[in-house]
Design a protein around this motif. Structure first.
Motif, PDB file in Angstrom:
ATOM      1  N   SER A   1       0.827  -1.214   0.000  1.00 48.61           N
ATOM      2  CA  SER A   1       0.000   0.000   0.000  1.00 48.61           C
ATOM      3  C   SER A   1       0.857   1.258   0.000  1.00 48.61           C
ATOM      4  CB  SER A   1      -0.935   0.002   1.211  1.00 48.61           C
ATOM      5  OG  SER A   1      -1.809  -1.105   1.183  1.00 48.61           O
ATOM      6  N   ALA A   2       1.948   1.255   0.769  1.00 43.42           N
ATOM      7  CA  ALA A   2       2.811   2.434   0.820  1.00 43.42           C
ATOM      8  C   ALA A   2       3.431   2.722  -0.545  1.00 43.42           C
ATOM      9  CB  ALA A   2       3.905   2.230   1.867  1.00 43.42           C
ATOM     10  N   ILE A   3       3.890   1.669  -1.234  1.00 45.35           N
ATOM     11  CA  ILE A   3       4.493   1.876  -2.556  1.00 45.35           C
ATOM     12  C   ILE A   3       3.436   2.277  -3.580  1.00 45.35           C
ATOM     13  CG2 ILE A   3       5.762   0.761  -4.436  1.00 45.35           C
ATOM     14  CD1 ILE A   3       7.087  -1.025  -2.334  1.00 45.35           C
ATOM     15  N   SER A   4       2.292   1.617  -3.544  1.00 46.13           N
ATOM     16  CA  SER A   4       1.254   1.907  -4.535  1.00 46.13           C
ATOM     17  C   SER A   4       0.688   3.306  -4.369  1.00 46.13           C
ATOM     18  CB  SER A   4       0.132   0.870  -4.448  1.00 46.13           C
ATOM     19  OG  SER A   4      -0.523   0.927  -3.203  1.00 46.13           O
ATOM     20  N   TYR A   5       0.805   3.881  -3.166  1.00 46.64           N
ATOM     21  CA  TYR A   5       0.255   5.224  -2.966  1.00 46.64           C
ATOM     22  C   TYR A   5       1.019   6.288  -3.739  1.00 46.64           C
ATOM     23  CZ  TYR A   5      -2.689   8.607  -0.674  1.00 46.64           C
ATOM     24  OH  TYR A   5      -3.634   9.575  -0.434  1.00 46.64           O
ATOM     25  N   LEU A   6       2.214   5.947  -4.214  1.00 46.94           N
ATOM     26  CA  LEU A   6       2.974   6.912  -5.010  1.00 46.94           C
ATOM     27  C   LEU A   6       2.314   7.173  -6.363  1.00 46.94           C
ATOM     28  CD1 LEU A   6       6.581   5.727  -4.153  1.00 46.94           C
ATOM     29  CD2 LEU A   6       5.426   7.789  -3.357  1.00 46.94           C
ATOM     30  N   MET A   7       1.337   6.338  -6.743  1.00 50.66           N
ATOM     31  CA  MET A   7       0.570   6.609  -7.960  1.00 50.66           C
ATOM     32  C   MET A   7      -0.278   7.868  -7.818  1.00 50.66           C
ATOM     33  SD  MET A   7      -0.705   2.844  -9.291  1.00 50.66           S
ATOM     34  CE  MET A   7      -1.657   2.454  -7.828  1.00 50.66           C
ATOM     35  N   VAL A   8      -0.452   8.331  -6.572  1.00 48.45           N
ATOM     36  CA  VAL A   8      -1.310   9.489  -6.320  1.00 48.45           C
ATOM     37  C   VAL A   8      -0.797  10.741  -7.013  1.00 48.45           C
ATOM     38  CG1 VAL A   8      -1.976  11.106  -4.476  1.00 48.45           C
ATOM     39  CG2 VAL A   8      -2.324   8.666  -4.180  1.00 48.45           C
TER      40      VAL A   8
ATOM     41  N   ARG B   1      11.659  -3.605  -2.345  1.00 47.76           N
ATOM     42  CA  ARG B   1      10.635  -3.968  -3.335  1.00 47.76           C
ATOM     43  C   ARG B   1      10.502  -2.899  -4.408  1.00 47.76           C
ATOM     44  NH1 ARG B   1       7.804  -8.338  -2.065  1.00 47.76           N
ATOM     45  NH2 ARG B   1       7.875  -8.377  -4.327  1.00 47.76           N
ATOM     46  N   ALA B   2      11.615  -2.346  -4.834  1.00 47.57           N
ATOM     47  CA  ALA B   2      11.598  -1.297  -5.868  1.00 47.57           C
ATOM     48  C   ALA B   2      11.047  -1.809  -7.191  1.00 47.57           C
ATOM     49  CB  ALA B   2      12.999  -0.730  -6.063  1.00 47.57           C
ATOM     50  N   ASP B   3      11.143  -3.115  -7.434  1.00 50.83           N
ATOM     51  CA  ASP B   3      10.598  -3.674  -8.671  1.00 50.83           C
ATOM     52  C   ASP B   3       9.087  -3.474  -8.755  1.00 50.83           C
ATOM     53  OD1 ASP B   3      10.607  -5.484  -6.417  1.00 50.83           O
ATOM     54  OD2 ASP B   3       9.844  -7.031  -7.770  1.00 50.83           O
ATOM     55  N   LEU B   4       8.422  -3.522  -7.594  1.00 53.11           N
ATOM     56  CA  LEU B   4       6.979  -3.285  -7.568  1.00 53.11           C
ATOM     57  C   LEU B   4       6.648  -1.857  -7.986  1.00 53.11           C
ATOM     58  CD1 LEU B   4       5.912  -5.009  -4.209  1.00 53.11           C
ATOM     59  CD2 LEU B   4       5.705  -5.906  -6.531  1.00 53.11           C
ATOM     60  N   PHE B   5       7.529  -0.924  -7.620  1.00 51.19           N
ATOM     61  CA  PHE B   5       7.317   0.482  -7.939  1.00 51.19           C
ATOM     62  C   PHE B   5       7.182   0.676  -9.445  1.00 51.19           C
ATOM     63  CE2 PHE B   5       9.292   4.994  -7.334  1.00 51.19           C
ATOM     64  CZ  PHE B   5       8.045   5.554  -7.565  1.00 51.19           C
ATOM     65  N   VAL B   6       8.068   0.029 -10.214  1.00 46.81           N
ATOM     66  CA  VAL B   6       8.039   0.174 -11.670  1.00 46.81           C
ATOM     67  C   VAL B   6       6.725  -0.327 -12.235  1.00 46.81           C
ATOM     68  CG1 VAL B   6       9.121  -0.497 -13.833  1.00 46.81           C
ATOM     69  CG2 VAL B   6      10.547  -0.016 -11.830  1.00 46.81           C
TER      70      VAL B   6
ATOM     71  N   ALA C   1      10.428   5.723 -11.852  1.00 50.71           N
ATOM     72  CA  ALA C   1      10.529   4.490 -11.069  1.00 50.71           C
ATOM     73  C   ALA C   1      11.733   3.651 -11.501  1.00 50.71           C
ATOM     74  CB  ALA C   1       9.246   3.677 -11.204  1.00 50.71           C
ATOM     75  N   VAL C   2      11.999   3.593 -12.811  1.00 54.79           N
ATOM     76  CA  VAL C   2      13.127   2.816 -13.314  1.00 54.79           C
ATOM     77  C   VAL C   2      14.457   3.450 -12.907  1.00 54.79           C
ATOM     78  CG1 VAL C   2      14.340   2.088 -15.410  1.00 54.79           C
ATOM     79  CG2 VAL C   2      11.866   1.804 -15.237  1.00 54.79           C
ATOM     80  N   VAL C   3      14.546   4.766 -13.037  1.00 58.41           N
ATOM     81  CA  VAL C   3      15.814   5.463 -12.814  1.00 58.41           C
ATOM     82  C   VAL C   3      16.136   5.621 -11.334  1.00 58.41           C
ATOM     83  CG1 VAL C   3      17.010   7.667 -13.139  1.00 58.41           C
ATOM     84  CG2 VAL C   3      15.703   6.675 -15.014  1.00 58.41           C
ATOM     85  N   ALA C   4      15.116   5.945 -10.524  1.00 58.81           N
ATOM     86  CA  ALA C   4      15.401   6.311  -9.120  1.00 58.81           C
ATOM     87  C   ALA C   4      14.450   5.666  -8.120  1.00 58.81           C
ATOM     88  CB  ALA C   4      15.349   7.830  -8.983  1.00 58.81           C
ATOM     89  N   GLY C   5      13.906   4.516  -8.470  1.00 66.26           N
ATOM     90  CA  GLY C   5      12.923   3.893  -7.589  1.00 66.26           C
ATOM     91  C   GLY C   5      13.441   3.568  -6.208  1.00 66.26           C
ATOM     92  N   LYS C   6      14.600   2.902  -6.111  1.00 70.29           N
ATOM     93  CA  LYS C   6      15.121   2.459  -4.809  1.00 70.29           C
ATOM     94  C   LYS C   6      15.472   3.628  -3.894  1.00 70.29           C
ATOM     95  CE  LYS C   6      17.127  -1.426  -4.451  1.00 70.29           C
ATOM     96  NZ  LYS C   6      18.038  -2.603  -4.492  1.00 70.29           N
TER      97      LYS C   6
END
Length: 444
Positions: free
Chosen positions: A270-277, A347-352, A328-333
């Motif tokens: 949920s924390a990572i997915s909230y960045l879609m906001v 879980r930076a892969d989920l971010f992409v 997300a690809v360049v600076a996700g982590k």
């Protein structure tokens, strides 16, 4: 009396974007605060509360705000919308209480869900005032409300968590914040809009005829006229079901994650997915500002203007999606490490992949606003039933074996189905409008 004239589309967008920027940053700040002060389990508990309450609230809201904002012919007055919203909000609270008891959540989790339900009840009542304000193209009033609500919510949630050491206190602080905004700002602006509009004068006439004398001078008095409310329910019910399905489509992965993997994994997801906001904020601001104009173009039979404006909006959605994937690809982590904790950055892969979901969703969202502006309400229910069904089946199949990655794939499946079928509905709506105008021209 202060005179309120409609703002231009550019100014409405600027105000709405600013308001949503502050509000979205504050909402995201709540998750950051919980992640920094607490544990992933606390984040999961809070987001579970949102996931349980959202589909019910979205259903009982019946998307009245969009119906108000696109009611270019003035079929209903504000008191009708307010009366229906009050009844539906009370019903929503009872349904949420029943679901919580039936599901057998821990007592603390149940208290979090009920506190969030109270906050959302206040928000639902505010929303019907925002529909009135949006209809009169004064998005500055809504933006100011969001700029007050966001930081106040963050402040009181933080105080609640600090004083109680639990999410329950934070959720109660959230409810207090949203109640203060409703009674301290939204009611006042609703009254001001009504007193400045022909709708407000029509409202007063109806109140004199139908209400008790003691309430006849109150422009905010709800009207419960059975026949009128029945017609409004019939009109809005498909949209309520649609919004419930949209919310379920978003939250079904969260239900499966909590059930199979627990609150910790739910909190990280949920924390990572909230960045879609970040992108949703731009989409919502622009779409809400453009909705009344889209509705006017379609009602006037101007298919060229309707199509041009809508396709410009879709182009914005595509650019936002591409930008999100690139970041997300360049600076996700490093972004996840800075915003949350190192355990989230693992879980930076989920971010992409979640940014891919977001990009498709931005396009679908703009198309959905276009469908509503064209008053194609009935078709939305089977459309989103199909979307939610596809997402639900994917969750059932993938999450037990693939975990969080399966949840992301399920979201991608739902997003693609929604985009394809939404485009088909828009194409049909424009075709019907062009055909009608062509027939009309031949007759003339």
């Amino acid at each position: 009396m202060q005179q309120l004239k409609p703002l231009t589309l550019r100014r409405n967008f600027s105000w709405t974007f600013t308001g949503h920027l502050v509000y979205a940053a504050s909402q995201w700040g709540m998750l950051v605060l919980l992640a920094k002060l607490g544990t992933p389990e606390m984040v999961g508990q809070f987001t579970l509360g949102l996931a349980v309450t959202a589909p019910v609230i979205m259903f009982t809201n019946l998307q009245l705000r969009q119906i108000q904002a696109t009611d270019a012919k003035g079929e209903y007055v504000f008191s009708d919308y307010l009366g229906l919203r009050l009844i539906a909000t009370a019903l929503a609270f009872l349904i949420i209480a029943g679901i919580t008891l039936k599901a057998g959540y821990r007592w603390e989790t149940s208290l979090v869900i009920w506190a969030i339900a109270l906050a959302k009840a206040f928000e639902s009542i505010s929303d019907v005032f925002y529909g009135l304000i949006q209809q009169h193209e004064r998005m500055d009033r809504i933006a100011i409300a969001l700029m007050i609500k966001g930081p106040l919510s963050l402040l009181l949630l933080g105080i609640g968590v600090s004083l109680t050491g639990s999410v329950v206190g934070g959720a109660l602080g959230l409810a207090v914040a949203w109640g203060l905004v409703l009674f301290g700002w939204d009611l006042r602006n609703g009254k001001l809009i009504l007193n400045n509009s022909s709708q407000g004068r029509e409202q007063e006439d109806l109140l004199v005829a139908d209400a008790e004398p003691a309430n006849s001078q109150n422009p905010l008095y709800p009207r419960w006229e059975g026949k009128t409310l029945g017609k409004l329910v019939v009109l809005a019910l498909p949209l309520g079901l649609v919004m419930m399905l949209i919310s379920l489509n978003t939250n079904i992965p969260r239900y499966f994650l909590e059930r199979y993997l627990g609150e910790r994994e739910l909190g990280i997801f949920s924390a990572i997915s909230y960045l879609m906001v970040a992108g949703n904020m731009v989409v919502s601001a622009l779409a809400q500002s453009a909705s009344p104009r889209l509705a006017k173009y379609y009602a006037a039979g101007n298919s060229t203007a309707f199509r041009t404006l809508l396709f410009k909006l879709v182009g914005v959605g595509l650019m936002l999606g591409a930008g999100g994937v690139f970041v997300a690809v360049v600076a996700g982590k490093p972004i996840l490490t800075l915003l949350y904790k190192p355990e989230y950055a693992e879980r930076a892969d989920l971010f992409v992949w979640l940014m891919v979901v977001a990009g498709i969703g931005y396009v679908s969202s703009f198309l959905g606003y276009g469908i509503t502006a064209a008053r194609y309400f009935q078709v939305q229910m089977p459309l989103f039933a199909l979307v939610t069904g596809a997402s639900g089946l994917a969750c059932l199949w993938l999450i037990p074996t693939m975990g969080v990655q399966g949840a992301v794939i399920a979201l991608i499946v739902g997003a693609i189905v929604q985009a394809v079928f939404s485009f088909a509905v828009i194409a049909y709506a424009v075709y019907r409008l062009d055909r009608y105008q062509g027939t009309k021209s031949n007759i003339d």
